[in-house]
Design a protein around this motif. Structure first.
Motif, short mmCIF file in Angstrom:
data_model
loop_
_atom_site.label_atom_id
_atom_site.label_comp_id
_atom_site.label_asym_id
_atom_site.label_seq_id
_atom_site.Cartn_x
_atom_site.Cartn_y
_atom_site.Cartn_z
N PRO A 23 30.51 49.97 31.58
CA PRO A 23 30.46 49.23 32.80
C PRO A 23 31.27 49.84 33.86
O PRO A 23 31.15 49.27 34.92
N ASP A 24 31.47 51.09 33.59
CA ASP A 24 32.25 52.00 34.84
C ASP A 24 31.42 52.41 35.69
O ASP A 24 30.41 53.04 35.32
N ARG A 25 31.28 52.15 36.94
CA ARG A 25 30.33 52.23 37.80
C ARG A 25 30.93 52.92 39.21
O ARG A 25 30.34 53.27 40.06
N LEU A 26 32.30 52.91 39.33
CA LEU A 26 33.05 53.31 40.60
C LEU A 26 33.39 54.83 40.28
O LEU A 26 33.97 55.30 39.29
N GLY B 290 36.01 60.95 36.06
CA GLY B 290 34.81 60.41 36.19
C GLY B 290 34.66 58.76 36.58
O GLY B 290 35.79 58.32 37.11
N ALA B 291 33.74 58.26 36.19
CA ALA B 291 33.56 56.73 36.67
C ALA B 291 34.75 55.76 36.29
O ALA B 291 35.08 56.05 35.00
N PHE B 292 35.01 54.76 36.77
CA PHE B 292 36.03 53.86 36.26
C PHE B 292 35.73 52.57 36.77
O PHE B 292 34.77 52.26 37.51
N THR B 293 36.50 51.40 36.43
CA THR B 293 36.25 49.94 36.68
C THR B 293 37.73 49.44 37.30
O THR B 293 38.68 49.87 36.71
N LEU B 294 37.47 48.66 38.26
CA LEU B 294 38.76 47.91 38.76
C LEU B 294 38.80 46.44 38.29
O LEU B 294 38.02 45.82 38.62
N GLU B 295 39.74 46.14 37.32
CA GLU B 295 39.86 44.95 37.02
C GLU B 295 40.92 43.85 37.52
O GLU B 295 42.04 44.37 37.64
N THR B 296 40.29 42.76 38.03
CA THR B 296 41.29 42.00 38.82
C THR B 296 42.38 41.26 37.78
O THR B 296 41.99 41.14 36.76
N ILE B 297 43.40 40.78 38.33
CA ILE B 297 44.26 39.99 37.82
C ILE B 297 44.51 38.86 38.26
O ILE B 297 43.63 38.30 39.28
#
Length: 192
Positions: free
Chosen positions: A75-78, A143-150
């Motif tokens: 799911p890492d797209r950023l 590499g690509a990462f994901t930012l997960e909201t809280i």
């Protein structure tokens, strides 16, 4: 010579009952197909666990070799190339061990607290803060990462609060495991 011709012709002729065996085999294959389809329809959407974990390749991707299951799609797209920006704003840069700019927005890693670098309160905090900053900088550039909201979008300084992950693993966990961060407990603790 006539006998030779006769025996050659006879060897080419199918034995009696050959057509009926073919028909029976065809019938069994078709019946099995119907039975399998009927059984699948009776499952009412239940998918076996092994089948559910198979990821189909995207257009242009090669399927996995026969007998191997494709890894799940990430799911890492950023991603971006991050520099360092210890003070002012930026586009894609790391401020310190728990704060960075990405695409013009300032982010605070929500699940950790790292030592301060500006100003550090003692030499040990300065050294740990610098090491945490370098580690976050390297991690973001890997590499690509994901930012997960809280549960909260921003903190008191208007930084976006996010948990930063790659392949499901939190960068916060990596920094804590390295001794460069603490779990965020709602307030800062001294590092000196």
């Amino acid at each position: 010579m006539a006998n030779r011709r006769f025996s050659a012709k006879r060897s080419r002729v199918a034995p009696a009952g050959g057509k009926s065996r073919f028909g029976l085999g065809l019938f069994l294959v078709v019946a099995g197909g119907f039975a399998g389809t009927f059984g699948a329809l009776q499952m009412e959407g239940d998918v076996p666990e092994a089948a559910a974990s198979v990821a189909l390749p995207l257009r242009g991707e090669m399927p996995p070799p026969r007998g191997e299951v494709a890894p799940p799609a990430s799911p890492d797209r950023l991603s971006a190339r991050f520099g360092l920006c210890h003070r002012g704003g930026g586009r894609n840069c790391v401020v310190d061990g728990d704060t960075f700019w990405f695409e013009g927005e300032k982010y605070r890693i929500a699940d950790i607290d790292t030592p301060e670098t500006h100003p550090a309160r003692c030499a040990e905090e300065a050294a740990l803060g610098e090491a945490a900053t370098r580690r976050l900088h390297g991690w973001l550039n890997e590499g690509a990462f994901t930012l997960e909201t809280i549960d909260r979008d921003t903190d008191q300084y208007d930084r976006k609060l996010r948990i930063v992950r790659r392949r499901g693993a939190s960068v916060g966990d990596a920094l804590v495991d390295a001794g460069l961060a603490r779990r965020w407990e709602g307030y800062r603790q001294p590092w000196c």
